[in-house]
Write an enzyme that holds these catalytic residues in place. Structure first.
Site, short mmCIF file in Angstrom:
data_model
loop_
_atom_site.label_atom_id
_atom_site.label_comp_id
_atom_site.label_asym_id
_atom_site.label_seq_id
_atom_site.Cartn_x
_atom_site.Cartn_y
_atom_site.Cartn_z
CB CYS A 56 34.65 26.31 -8.23
SG CYS A 56 33.88 26.35 -9.87
CB CYS A 59 31.48 29.65 -11.61
SG CYS A 59 31.22 27.86 -11.55
CB SER A 60 30.92 29.87 -6.76
OG SER A 60 29.62 30.13 -7.22
CB CYS A 61 30.98 24.21 -9.20
SG CYS A 61 30.54 24.72 -10.87
#
Length: 148
Positions: A56, A59-61
């Site tokens: 990702c 972000c950190s999906c």
């Protein structure tokens, strides 16, 4: 891990595997997994000539209901940037040395589509049942940074 159960089912049940690749969210829900951050899951399949890996970049999906807690490195800026720029080099540094003739596909997760890798079933596991197969599957294999 929930995702390991999903992978093991796909390895033993061709009809489930087809449903998983066609609509990951619905097929995963068949096993009772879903909820916030578990919607819009796209499953990509590794094979002898293609290796998929997930990142990702913004972000950190991440599909928490299926994969559990994300690894710290998944959220790090170096992983996010380098996996897009130099996936083969980074995977090698992480311990996965893929042959040059294997195509690497990098999938960028987002809030609209969270990705999960269906790893290639290891050779010699034909006699294993679903529970034993699930024990072979790690979270990192479902991100694509290792092979089971």
């Amino acid at each position: 891990m929930n995702g390991a159960r999903v992978v093991a089912r796909a390895w033993v049940d061709p009809a489930y595997r087809a449903r998983l690749l066609a609509d990951g969210t619905a097929a995963i829900a068949e096993l009772g997994f879903g909820g916030p951050e578990g919607e819009h899951i796209v499953v990509v399949e590794n094979g002898p000539a293609v290796h998929n890996v997930v990142v990702c970049t913004l972000c950190s999906c991440y599909p928490w209901p299926v994969l559990g807690l994300p690894p710290t490195w998944y959220k790090s800026a170096p992983y996010r940037a380098r996996m897009v720029r130099e996936p083969r080099v980074l995977l090698r540094e992480m311990g996965l040395d893929l042959p040059e003739d294997v195509e690497i596909r990098v999938w960028d997760s987002s809030a609209e589509s969270r990705y999960m890798v269906l790893p290639e079933r290891p050779a010699g596991t034909e006699s294993l049942d679903e529970a034993a197969l699930a024990a072979l599957v790690s979270r990192d294999a479902m991100i694509g940074t290792v092979r089971p």
